[in-house]
Write a protein that holds these residues in place. Structure first.
Motif: not given
Ligand code: FGO
Length: 401
Positions: A1-30
């Motif tokens: 199963q591909p990593k969610a991070e990579d899936v998102i990179k792919e999803q955003c690759a050609k997107a016309e509108v990108v909304a960044e969400l800056w967060h403070g989660f360092t890892g794990g389940a959150p």
């Protein structure tokens, strides 16, 4: 199963509108649960638009980076923010009121929503809100035939008995403002007295004396490096009073039967008061119209009863939507997983720290510092809190910064 991070990179690759969400989660389940929500949301956008999560380190790193971003005019569309962060960013008029996003907040837990209100306006959408709970080592309790304590007196008696038996302190605590807040609130303490921030109240000094005595009497062990769940091996863990969002981390680190219960109360009749932590999502004014609209859609998605139910059981955050409790994800889950029931019960007994713009600095650099000094025996509780009070007075009067 591909990593969610990579899936998102792919999803955003050609997107016309990108909304960044800056967060403070360092890892794990959150972090994983947030990314999973984003993957699902982006999938619905079909590649034309996407939300891109950007990890910025710890929560405090996040607010530091946002302050730098304001100065450099490079602000994301969205970010996680504590209530006091919202107050700070609003001093620069940087945050959009939620009313301008056309979101319906009906059904959200009013305890959380009200905390993001400033002068009657709601500025944040509660997203990952935690409460403290009691974690315990059920194997150790069984070994001593001990009951799960429900009052502070019972807690101290049990912690003492187990610590004497084990010849090592079994209550693990981080000497910081978060741990302290539980004991302080449960003893009836309040930081806000007639509009003034008071750290050295009688209850405050007594609370710190209680923790210091716990260390002296051999039942409380200060953890000065890292999370408690990363310190199980440093002794015999019996109890902690820690964020519900730590559950997944505790669970994977525990080599013992991990138990959870509501916090010990002043009496055994009702739980103690948890500190509410975790953050809200905010949208910045600098976002353009398309980003704002996308952000609004995303927020609508993440606060839904279903999304909050899924996110809650994956992490230990309290679902912010009251409808999540009736969602099958939760009703089925709690039957087999009483820890989640603990969190839902505890969420009815919870308090916030003050939401003034200086609070982040106060809770870490002034109050947290005083707590550490007293617990490590470098100052008496009274001296440490009196010094902290003077620092707060100077800070809030503009004499220091
Ligand atoms: C953390 C911090 C604040 C403020 C409270 C504020 C800033 C406290 C406390 C200082 O989302 P919560 O409940 O829990 C966090 C979640 C996601 O990372 O998981 C917890 N965690 C992570 C890794 C791990 O091994 N174990 C674990 O429990 C993590 O704590 O937030 C609780 C801890 C702290 O960050 O040291 O909220 N906090 N008020 N931080 N900047 N400003 O006003």
């Amino acid at each position: 199963q591909p990593k969610a991070e990579d899936v998102i990179k792919e999803q955003c690759a050609k997107a016309e509108v990108v909304a960044e969400l800056w967060h403070g989660f360092t890892g794990g389940a959150p972090k994983a649960a947030l990314e999973n929500l984003i993957v699902e949301f982006n999938r619905g956008k079909g590649g034309g638009a996407c939300v891109r999560p950007v990890p910025q380190g710890s929560y405090r790193d996040l607010s530091t980076k946002l302050k730098a971003a304001f100065a450099a005019n490079k602000v994301p569309a969205m970010a996680q923010a504590f209530e006091n962060n919202i107050a700070l960013y609003l001093e620069g008029d940087a945050v959009l009121p939620v009313s301008s996003l056309g979101l319906d907040l009906k059904g959200l837990n009013p305890l959380f929503v009200n905390a993001t209100k400033i002068k009657g306006q709601v500025y944040g959408v509660p997203f990952n809100k935690s409460v403290q709970i009691m974690y315990y080592n059920n194997d150790l309790l069984k070994k001593y035939g001990a009951k799960v304590p429900t009052s502070i007196d019972e807690f101290v008696a049990t912690a003492k008995r187990l610590s004497e038996g084990e010849k090592t302190p079994v209550y693990f605590f981080v000497p910081d403002a978060s741990t302290y807040a539980y004991w302080f609130f449960t003893r009836g303490g309040s930081y806000n007295q007639n509009g003034k921030i008071v750290l050295n109240s009688k209850v405050g000094v007594e609370t710190l004396e209680f923790l210091v005595k716990g260390v002296k009497d051999g039942w409380a062990k200060p953890i000065t490096q890292g999370f408690i769940n990363a310190n199980f091996g440093s002794g015999t863990f019996g109890f902690s009073t820690d964020t519900s969002a730590g559950y997944s981390f505790y669970k994977s680190a525990a080599k013992f039967d991990l138990g959870t219960a509501p916090l010990p109360g002043k009496t055994g009749k009702q739980p103690g008061y948890a500190l509410v932590q975790g953050t809200n999502l905010i949208v910045f004014k600098q976002a353009d119209a398309k980003e704002r609209a996308l952000a609004a859609e995303f927020l609508r998605f993440v606060i839904s009863p279903k999304a909050q139910a899924v996110f809650g059981v994956a992490t230990g955050y309290v679902p912010v939507h009251l409808g999540s409790g009736a969602d099958a994800t939760v009703t089925r889950y709690v039957k087999e997983n009483p820890w989640f029931g603990t969190i839902l019960t505890q969420s009815r007994f919870a308090r916030f720290e003050p939401a003034i713009s200086e609070w982040e600095q106060i809770r870490f650099d002034i109050l947290g510092q005083a707590i550490k000094e007293a617990v490590l025996g470098q100052a008496t509780p009274k001296a440490a809190l009196d010094k902290a009070q003077k620092q707060v007075d100077d800070l809030l009067a503009g004499r220091t910064r």
